[in-house]
Write a protein that holds these residues in place. Structure first.
Motif, PDB file in Angstrom:
ATOM      1  N   THR A   1      -8.288  -2.680  -9.776  1.00  0.00           N
ATOM      2  CA  THR A   1      -7.208  -2.287 -10.666  1.00  0.00           C
ATOM      3  C   THR A   1      -6.300  -1.253 -10.008  1.00  0.00           C
ATOM      4  O   THR A   1      -5.067  -1.357 -10.077  1.00  0.00           O
ATOM      5  CB  THR A   1      -7.779  -1.722 -11.979  1.00  0.00           C
ATOM      6  OG1 THR A   1      -8.623  -2.708 -12.572  1.00  0.00           O
ATOM      7  CG2 THR A   1      -6.674  -1.360 -12.942  1.00  0.00           C
ATOM      8  N   LEU A   2      -6.892  -0.268  -9.365  1.00  0.00           N
ATOM      9  CA  LEU A   2      -6.086   0.745  -8.677  1.00  0.00           C
ATOM     10  C   LEU A   2      -5.303   0.148  -7.508  1.00  0.00           C
ATOM     11  O   LEU A   2      -4.143   0.496  -7.293  1.00  0.00           O
ATOM     12  CB  LEU A   2      -6.968   1.881  -8.189  1.00  0.00           C
ATOM     13  CG  LEU A   2      -7.453   2.848  -9.258  1.00  0.00           C
ATOM     14  CD1 LEU A   2      -8.409   3.861  -8.652  1.00  0.00           C
ATOM     15  CD2 LEU A   2      -6.289   3.543  -9.907  1.00  0.00           C
ATOM     16  N   SER A   3      -5.927  -0.752  -6.757  1.00  0.00           N
ATOM     17  CA  SER A   3      -5.205  -1.356  -5.634  1.00  0.00           C
ATOM     18  C   SER A   3      -4.061  -2.234  -6.134  1.00  0.00           C
ATOM     19  O   SER A   3      -2.984  -2.243  -5.532  1.00  0.00           O
ATOM     20  CB  SER A   3      -6.153  -2.147  -4.736  1.00  0.00           C
ATOM     21  OG  SER A   3      -6.670  -3.266  -5.414  1.00  0.00           O
ATOM     22  N   ASP A   4      -4.264  -2.952  -7.240  1.00  0.00           N
ATOM     23  CA  ASP A   4      -3.174  -3.735  -7.818  1.00  0.00           C
ATOM     24  C   ASP A   4      -2.021  -2.842  -8.268  1.00  0.00           C
ATOM     25  O   ASP A   4      -0.852  -3.177  -8.082  1.00  0.00           O
ATOM     26  CB  ASP A   4      -3.662  -4.567  -9.002  1.00  0.00           C
ATOM     27  CG  ASP A   4      -4.559  -5.709  -8.590  1.00  0.00           C
ATOM     28  OD1 ASP A   4      -4.588  -6.043  -7.386  1.00  0.00           O
ATOM     29  OD2 ASP A   4      -5.245  -6.262  -9.476  1.00  0.00           O
TER      30      ASP A   4
ATOM     31  N   LYS B   1       5.579  -2.491  -3.838  1.00  0.00           N
ATOM     32  CA  LYS B   1       6.485  -3.636  -3.808  1.00  0.00           C
ATOM     33  C   LYS B   1       7.794  -3.309  -4.523  1.00  0.00           C
ATOM     34  O   LYS B   1       8.870  -3.675  -4.070  1.00  0.00           O
ATOM     35  CB  LYS B   1       5.835  -4.856  -4.477  1.00  0.00           C
ATOM     36  CG  LYS B   1       4.857  -5.584  -3.612  1.00  0.00           C
ATOM     37  CD  LYS B   1       4.323  -6.803  -4.346  1.00  0.00           C
ATOM     38  CE  LYS B   1       3.299  -7.549  -3.538  1.00  0.00           C
ATOM     39  NZ  LYS B   1       2.738  -8.687  -4.273  1.00  0.00           N
ATOM     40  N   GLN B   2       7.677  -2.598  -5.640  1.00  0.00           N
ATOM     41  CA  GLN B   2       8.870  -2.228  -6.399  1.00  0.00           C
ATOM     42  C   GLN B   2       9.655  -1.124  -5.717  1.00  0.00           C
ATOM     43  O   GLN B   2      10.869  -1.015  -5.892  1.00  0.00           O
ATOM     44  CB  GLN B   2       8.500  -1.794  -7.803  1.00  0.00           C
ATOM     45  CG  GLN B   2       8.006  -2.915  -8.683  1.00  0.00           C
ATOM     46  CD  GLN B   2       7.628  -2.424 -10.072  1.00  0.00           C
ATOM     47  OE1 GLN B   2       7.756  -1.246 -10.382  1.00  0.00           O
ATOM     48  NE2 GLN B   2       7.152  -3.339 -10.898  1.00  0.00           N
ATOM     49  N   ALA B   3       8.978  -0.290  -4.934  1.00  0.00           N
ATOM     50  CA  ALA B   3       9.641   0.847  -4.294  1.00  0.00           C
ATOM     51  C   ALA B   3      10.733   0.393  -3.323  1.00  0.00           C
ATOM     52  O   ALA B   3      11.776   1.034  -3.234  1.00  0.00           O
ATOM     53  CB  ALA B   3       8.623   1.711  -3.565  1.00  0.00           C
ATOM     54  N   GLY B   4      10.505  -0.717  -2.629  1.00  0.00           N
ATOM     55  CA  GLY B   4      11.506  -1.199  -1.690  1.00  0.00           C
ATOM     56  C   GLY B   4      12.791  -1.638  -2.363  1.00  0.00           C
ATOM     57  O   GLY B   4      13.884  -1.463  -1.798  1.00  0.00           O
ATOM     58  N   THR B   5      12.681  -2.180  -3.551  1.00  0.00           N
ATOM     59  CA  THR B   5      13.881  -2.651  -4.242  1.00  0.00           C
ATOM     60  C   THR B   5      14.537  -1.553  -5.072  1.00  0.00           C
ATOM     61  O   THR B   5      15.734  -1.645  -5.376  1.00  0.00           O
ATOM     62  CB  THR B   5      13.542  -3.830  -5.162  1.00  0.00           C
ATOM     63  OG1 THR B   5      12.568  -3.401  -6.134  1.00  0.00           O
ATOM     64  CG2 THR B   5      12.983  -4.984  -4.377  1.00  0.00           C
ATOM     65  N   LEU B   6      13.780  -0.535  -5.454  1.00  0.00           N
ATOM     66  CA  LEU B   6      14.329   0.500  -6.333  1.00  0.00           C
ATOM     67  C   LEU B   6      15.065   1.610  -5.589  1.00  0.00           C
ATOM     68  O   LEU B   6      15.941   2.244  -6.149  1.00  0.00           O
ATOM     69  CB  LEU B   6      13.214   1.107  -7.183  1.00  0.00           C
ATOM     70  CG  LEU B   6      12.540   0.142  -8.165  1.00  0.00           C
ATOM     71  CD1 LEU B   6      11.368   0.830  -8.851  1.00  0.00           C
ATOM     72  CD2 LEU B   6      13.542  -0.361  -9.178  1.00  0.00           C
TER      73      LEU B   6
ATOM     74  N   GLU C   1       1.645  -3.087  -6.477  1.00  0.00           N
ATOM     75  CA  GLU C   1       2.819  -3.381  -7.297  1.00  0.00           C
ATOM     76  C   GLU C   1       3.849  -2.254  -7.221  1.00  0.00           C
ATOM     77  O   GLU C   1       5.049  -2.503  -7.148  1.00  0.00           O
ATOM     78  CB  GLU C   1       2.391  -3.604  -8.751  1.00  0.00           C
ATOM     79  CG  GLU C   1       3.483  -4.121  -9.631  1.00  0.00           C
ATOM     80  CD  GLU C   1       4.002  -5.477  -9.208  1.00  0.00           C
ATOM     81  OE1 GLU C   1       5.215  -5.716  -9.381  1.00  0.00           O
ATOM     82  OE2 GLU C   1       3.223  -6.293  -8.683  1.00  0.00           O
ATOM     83  N   THR C   2       3.372  -1.015  -7.188  1.00  0.00           N
ATOM     84  CA  THR C   2       4.297   0.120  -7.099  1.00  0.00           C
ATOM     85  C   THR C   2       5.037   0.114  -5.772  1.00  0.00           C
ATOM     86  O   THR C   2       6.253   0.337  -5.727  1.00  0.00           O
ATOM     87  CB  THR C   2       3.525   1.444  -7.273  1.00  0.00           C
ATOM     88  OG1 THR C   2       2.857   1.424  -8.538  1.00  0.00           O
ATOM     89  CG2 THR C   2       4.464   2.628  -7.224  1.00  0.00           C
TER      90      THR C   2
END
Length: 90
Positions: free
Chosen positions: A73-76, A83-88, A80-81
């Motif tokens: 759960t922590l690794s997911d 992955k989103q950091a590159g676009t945000l 995900e965080t």
């Protein structure tokens, strides 16, 4: 772009997952402590080790039993965080 709403969503998701993981570890220990407290009250045994050791063993058992789920759960969450950091950012 990182807006306040997106940032609040990321933090909210992280807090929810953290609270869920803490509940998985702490709630069984609290229930075990309650059972031991009732036993101590009924028998009037006030030994400190009797109240500490079962809670410790229950917490260790929950870490062994749910450790794989906690790590997954922590690794997911981190994957995900990031992955989103590159676009945000930018």
């Amino acid at each position: 772009m990182l807006t306040p709403e997106i940032a609040a969503g990321l933090v909210s998701n992280a807090i929810q997952i953290t609270a869920l993981i803490v509940c998985v570890l702490v709630v069984p220990s609290l229930l075990g402590g309650l059972v031991v407290s009732v036993f101590q009250a009924a028998t009037q045994i006030n030994e400190q080790m009797l109240s500490f050791l079962p809670r410790l063993l229950i917490t260790l058992g929950m870490l062994i039993w749910g450790g794989n789920w906690i790590l997954r759960t922590l690794s997911d969450l981190f994957i995900e965080t990031f992955k989103q950091a590159g676009t945000l950012v930018g």
